[in-house]
Motif scaffolding. Structure first.
Motif, PDB file in Angstrom:
ATOM      1  N   PRO A 382     -50.731   0.768 -10.008  1.00 66.30           N
ATOM      2  CA  PRO A 382     -49.749   0.735  -8.917  1.00 66.30           C
ATOM      3  C   PRO A 382     -48.319   0.927  -9.414  1.00 66.30           C
ATOM      4  O   PRO A 382     -47.515   1.603  -8.778  1.00 66.30           O
ATOM      5  CB  PRO A 382     -49.939  -0.655  -8.322  1.00 66.30           C
ATOM      6  N   ARG A 383     -47.986   0.317 -10.581  1.00 63.30           N
ATOM      7  CA  ARG A 383     -46.601   0.465 -11.034  1.00 63.30           C
ATOM      8  C   ARG A 383     -46.289   1.903 -11.426  1.00 63.30           C
ATOM      9  O   ARG A 383     -45.196   2.384 -11.193  1.00 63.30           O
ATOM     10  CB  ARG A 383     -46.242  -0.443 -12.194  1.00 63.30           C
ATOM     11  N   PHE A 391     -45.175   3.840  -0.270  1.00 65.83           N
ATOM     12  CA  PHE A 391     -45.967   3.694   0.954  1.00 65.83           C
ATOM     13  C   PHE A 391     -45.355   2.602   1.820  1.00 65.83           C
ATOM     14  O   PHE A 391     -45.107   1.500   1.359  1.00 65.83           O
ATOM     15  CB  PHE A 391     -47.414   3.322   0.596  1.00 65.83           C
ATOM     16  N   GLN A 399     -45.823  -6.221   3.663  1.00 64.41           N
ATOM     17  CA  GLN A 399     -45.622  -5.855   2.270  1.00 64.41           C
ATOM     18  C   GLN A 399     -44.517  -6.647   1.584  1.00 64.41           C
ATOM     19  O   GLN A 399     -44.213  -6.393   0.436  1.00 64.41           O
ATOM     20  CB  GLN A 399     -45.381  -4.349   2.150  1.00 64.41           C
ATOM     21  N   PHE A 400     -43.920  -7.613   2.303  1.00 64.14           N
ATOM     22  CA  PHE A 400     -42.878  -8.417   1.669  1.00 64.14           C
ATOM     23  C   PHE A 400     -43.505  -9.448   0.743  1.00 64.14           C
ATOM     24  O   PHE A 400     -44.427 -10.153   1.118  1.00 64.14           O
ATOM     25  CB  PHE A 400     -42.012  -9.117   2.721  1.00 64.14           C
ATOM     26  N   ILE A 401     -42.956  -9.542  -0.472  1.00 63.98           N
ATOM     27  CA  ILE A 401     -43.554 -10.463  -1.430  1.00 63.98           C
ATOM     28  C   ILE A 401     -42.529 -11.397  -2.054  1.00 63.98           C
ATOM     29  O   ILE A 401     -42.902 -12.353  -2.703  1.00 63.98           O
ATOM     30  CB  ILE A 401     -44.266  -9.683  -2.562  1.00 63.98           C
ATOM     31  N   GLU A 408     -36.696  -8.658  -3.277  1.00 65.33           N
ATOM     32  CA  GLU A 408     -37.649  -7.727  -2.682  1.00 65.33           C
ATOM     33  C   GLU A 408     -37.399  -6.318  -3.218  1.00 65.33           C
ATOM     34  O   GLU A 408     -38.316  -5.597  -3.590  1.00 65.33           O
ATOM     35  CB  GLU A 408     -37.453  -7.763  -1.160  1.00 65.33           C
ATOM     36  N   HIS A 411     -38.003  -6.038  -7.116  1.00 66.33           N
ATOM     37  CA  HIS A 411     -39.374  -6.217  -7.597  1.00 66.33           C
ATOM     38  C   HIS A 411     -39.938  -4.972  -8.304  1.00 66.33           C
ATOM     39  O   HIS A 411     -40.429  -5.059  -9.430  1.00 66.33           O
ATOM     40  CB  HIS A 411     -40.263  -6.615  -6.419  1.00 66.33           C
ATOM     41  N   GLY A 412     -39.822  -3.836  -7.618  1.00 65.78           N
ATOM     42  CA  GLY A 412     -40.388  -2.615  -8.185  1.00 65.78           C
ATOM     43  C   GLY A 412     -39.739  -2.250  -9.511  1.00 65.78           C
ATOM     44  O   GLY A 412     -40.390  -1.719 -10.417  1.00 65.78           O
ATOM     45  N   LEU A 415     -40.929  -4.700 -12.383  1.00 71.78           N
ATOM     46  CA  LEU A 415     -42.260  -4.351 -12.873  1.00 71.78           C
ATOM     47  C   LEU A 415     -42.178  -3.229 -13.898  1.00 71.78           C
ATOM     48  O   LEU A 415     -43.027  -3.110 -14.768  1.00 71.78           O
ATOM     49  CB  LEU A 415     -43.151  -3.901 -11.711  1.00 71.78           C
ATOM     50  N   THR A 459     -37.681  -0.771  -0.185  1.00 71.41           N
ATOM     51  CA  THR A 459     -38.527  -1.204  -1.299  1.00 71.41           C
ATOM     52  C   THR A 459     -39.398  -0.058  -1.797  1.00 71.41           C
ATOM     53  O   THR A 459     -39.710   0.008  -2.980  1.00 71.41           O
ATOM     54  CB  THR A 459     -39.448  -2.372  -0.887  1.00 71.41           C
TER      55      THR A 459
END
Lengths: 574, 267
Positions: A382-383, A391, A399-401, A408, A411-412, A415, A459
């Motif tokens: 996924p990363r 997406f 999809q909020f984490i 938020e 995050h990406g 990672l 995001t």
């Protein structure tokens, strides 16, 4: 018209608990039997609040400060118990799933009658009559879950009809439905609208269908005041520009005529009223002999279609996806051009969402069949995938984490082990771009609907993917939010991002998608430039587009649009 | 229980369990289920297993699923539970009993097996008894019987039924949330701890949508006069007939007889 109104609203002001400003201010009107009142206004104008007050749910079930009065069939809504009120006024809500409480279609139609302690024989005869009216009697023994979205809403209407209440309130009854369900509900409403002893209050954004039955329109402004009140067609004709400025929708024929006018096509003099229906739009062309006098300027859609012949950024060969024993996609071949806006259309359950989910690796496709920006989502983590394809789910909340808007977005990047300084910089820029700068430390769930949608897109974009996939991004959104999103698409496309979206909105497809893919029953039935699919009649054109001579239809497209020209997304808060 | 509302009126007359009052079925097995908790021997639970199977096989509508539960799931559960409880038993307490199995220096005593299988059979018997009511009764009928015979306020019963509709919806919602989180790269590794950490991440979105959904359902029910009167019309009577009394008394008598026969509490 009888002398006594069914519904009388006097100086109604409603402030929700904990809110600073009233949602509805100084609203007064009367509704008589036989009327079909269309309640219009931008989101946040208090339409739903007003609808809840008319049925007595405010203040009986929801706490709010109310001044002024609502009288339904002679009963004061604030002091009359809901039991008495519910035989005077019934409500059909937006979410079909949230209105079904029992285990069979018949039980659901009988639910209110049983609560009102009607004798068994009368419960049955009334429920039967209502179900027959809505075409559901044959399915009375079934679990309501088996009904389609449109079927569930017809069941909700049947339950309301069964109580025999003279006032029927419908709060966005088609907002959660696909086109088939919407048509279903509108047909049902048209069937009950003509009644002389009943009044309908309809909150609806699909004005094309609503105008067929509406006798009157009440337009609320953003502060919850009545802006206009009068015969539906007259109000929409005379105040089209003001209504548009408020952020509410207009009938699609009126929007099309407006766009053509702005492109220099004379649809009547500029001061004559806009056409409201497809028939009126068509008529305005024959009157001015548009076909002969106009020089059909080549639409940008054509130019776009022939322009790009570059290497496809997404390519799919022989894709099969199975869920359990059933195959959802079969033998799918697809190329998506870089920097295109590609719409995936088709009936419910055709496999549209599964197709885009396979592209983005949400569901794992078999190896070696899909190539997205040079990588295979079947094997990429996924990363790794996030740097190539973003997406956006239909419901942003899913999809909020993280616990803050900043985290938020970060995050990406975290990672991907981006240095902290760069994270700060890129997140800051993204906050700025999406008008969220002041909200960096807010919990994502506390944002408004429009802000949540923008954050979810942010995001997906933060890792700078070249492809953005959105699943029904405009589903149930009001005009302001839809425009906001479309403006963003234009911007992203100009930057070279490829956009793939699943949608039911044919107007959006025709106006904004350069390419269209038609999926039916797990297969791709047609794919290509939108203009070519329109020409071959593979895309079901909305009536308003059909009314425009074919050579002018390109003017309805994206670049010819005269509205929603937002410089940046931030400029148009919701 | 995929559809707790599924109509059971189609049950053939032969399937007599389906035509009894839900309360009679519950009352008939509850005392035995409670007493079985305090039983420690092997014979008593076996006797009750036989009783429960006899009632189910003669009176329930036997679908493939029920056959699978009765012939596979329960026996397998009893064996697995019996063996694992046997391994868990403190060997010092059963050291005096003969050795049943020897691997190297490790010994499994017959006493451990006996105590393990006593537990397995006990739970199996309790489960089988609960199936007498569970497999032959629909949710709405339990609620109706509770309202009609036990005078439980209908608001509780019907609200619980409405809440049951949430379950499949949340299952779907959860699968979407999991996919959404996966695509954002929150996998965070394997193993139980990573899994728990992931699970936490699903709770907020799931709760947010659960609360919103519950509020909407509550509004829809309010607007349809739910709870407006102390009673509501009931279209389906769930009568308590002589045959319910007969079933209840027979089952209680059988339970008493079995317990007397095997009296498991001898000092």
């Amino acid at each position: 018209m009888p002398a006594v109104p069914l519904l009388r609203v006097r100086d109604l002001t409603i402030t929700h608990r904990g809110a600073g400003d009233p949602a509805v201010r100084d609203v007064s009107f009367e509704v008589h039997a036989g009327e079909v009142v269309l309640l219009l206004g931008p989101s946040g104008s208090g339409k739903s609040t007003l609808a809840l007050a008319l049925s007595g749910l405010i203040p009986h079930s929801l706490d709010a400060t109310v001044s002024g009065s609502v009288t339904v069939c002679g009963h004061d809504a604030a002091t009359t118990p809901v039991a008495t009120l519910s035989s005077a006024v019934s409500t059909v809500f937006q979410d079909p799933d949230a209105q079904i409480v029992t285990g069979s279609v018949l039980d659901d139609a009988a639910f209110a009658l049983e609560n009102l302690r009607f004798p068994v024989a009368e419960v049955l005869s009334r429920a039967e009559a209502a179900l027959r009216r809505m075409g559901l009697w044959e399915r009375r023994a079934e679990n309501p879950d088996r009904l389609s979205g449109g079927g569930k809403q017809r069941l909700a209407i049947a339950s309301a009809l069964a109580t025999g209440s003279p006032v029927l309130i419908l709060d966005e009854p088609t907002a959660n439905l696909d086109p088939q369900g919407t048509a279903d509900v509108h047909a049902a409403l048209a069937d009950i609208a003509g009644s002389e002893e009943r009044a309908l209050i309809l909150v609806e954004h699909d004005l094309d269908a609503a105008l067929e039955i509406a006798t009157r329109a009440i337009v609320l402004d953003a502060s919850g005041r009545v802006a206009f009140d009068g015969p539906a067609r007259r109000i929409l004709r005379e105040h089209a520009e003001e209504i548009l400025a408020l952020g509410a929708w207009l009938p699609s024929a009126a929007l099309a005529a407006r766009r053509l006018r702005a492109a220099g096509i004379p649809i009547g003099a500029s001061d004559t009223p806009l056409p409201l229906t497809a028939a009126e739009l068509r008529e305005s062309f024959s009157r001015f002999e548009a076909r002969k006098t106009l020089d059909p300027s080549p639409g940008s859609g054509h130019a776009r279609a022939s322009k790009a012949e570059a290497e496809p950024i997404v390519s799919v060969r022989g894709l099969e996806v199975r869920r359990g024993r059933t195959s959802v996609l079969r033998g799918v071949d697809l190329d998506i051009e870089a920097a295109s806006v590609t719409a995936i259309i088709g009936p419910n359950g055709a496999g549209k969402t599964t197709l885009v989910q396979a592209l983005a690796g949400v569901v794992a496709p078999p190896r070696g069949l899909v190539s997205v920006d040079g990588i295979d989502p079947a094997v990429a983590s996924p990363r790794a995938l996030a740097a190539h394809i973003g997406f956006v789910f239909q419901n942003p909340e899913h999809q909020f984490i993280a616990h803050t808007v900043f985290e938020e977005l970060a995050h990406g990047l975290r990672l991907r082990r981006t240095p902290p300084a760069e994270i700060d910089e890129r997140v800051g820029a993204m906050l700025e771009r999406f008008g969220l700068s002041g909200k960096a430390e807010v919990h994502p769930f506390l944002l408004s609907g429009g802000e949540k949608r923008r954050l979810s897109v942010g995001t997906a974009l933060i890792t700078r993917p070249r492809i953005l996939v959105l699943d029904e991004p405009t589903f149930g959104q009001d005009r302001a939010r839809t425009q906001e999103l479309l403006a963003l698409f234009r911007e992203l496309r100009a930057e070279g991002t490829t956009i793939v979206l699943v949608t039911h909105d044919m107007d959006l497809v025709i106006r904004h998608a350069s390419h269209t893919v038609l999926v039916e029953d797990g297969r791709i039935v047609a794919a290509g430039a939108t203009s070519a699919l329109v020409r071959d009649a593979l895309i079901p054109l909305p009536a308003a587009s059909l009314a425009v001579p074919p050579e002018l239809r390109a003017l309805l497209g994206d670049d010819a649009a005269t509205e929603g020209r937002h410089g940046t997304i931030a400029g148009s808060g919701s | 229980m995929s559809d707790p509302y599924a109509e059971q009126t189609a049950a053939p007359a032969r399937a007599w369990l389906h035509h009894l009052n839900p309360l009679a079925k519950l009352g008939a097995v509850l005392p035995a289920m409670v007493l079985l908790v305090f039983v420690r021997d092997l014979a008593t639970p076996i006797a009750f297993l036989v009783l429960a199977y006899a009632v189910l096989l003669t009176g329930a509508r036997l679908t493939a699923r029920i056959w699978a539960v009765l012939l596979l799931a329960i026996p397998a559960g009893v064996v697995i539970l019996g063996l694992s409880m046997a391994l868990w038993t403190d060997p010092a307490q059963v050291a005096s009993t003969p050795t049943a199995l020897r691997i190297g220096t490790w010994e499994l005593h017959a006493g451990a097996l006996e105590s393990g299988f006593a537990t397995g059979l006990r739970l199996g018997a309790i489960l089988a008894l609960s199936l007498i009511s569970g497999l032959t009764t629909t949710g709405p009928d339990v609620v109706r019987a509770g309202v009609q015979q036990l005078r439980i306020p209908y608001r509780f019963g019907y609200t619980a039924l409405a809440a049951y509709r949430f379950v499949p919806r949340f299952g779907y919602e959860l699968s979407v949330i999991r996919a959404a989180h996966r695509v954002r790269g929150t996998h965070g590794g394997r193993g139980p701890f990573a899994r728990i950490a992931r699970g936490w991440g699903y709770i907020v979105p799931l709760l947010a949508s659960a609360i919103r959904h519950a509020e909407r359902v509550a509004l829809a029910m309010d607007s349809r006069a739910f709870g407006a009167h102390p009673t509501r019309t009931e279209r389906h009577d769930v009568p308590f007939r002589p045959r319910d009394v007969v079933f209840l008394l027979l089952m209680l008598a059988a339970s008493a007889a079995l317990l007397t026969l095997f009296f498991p509490w001898r000092p």
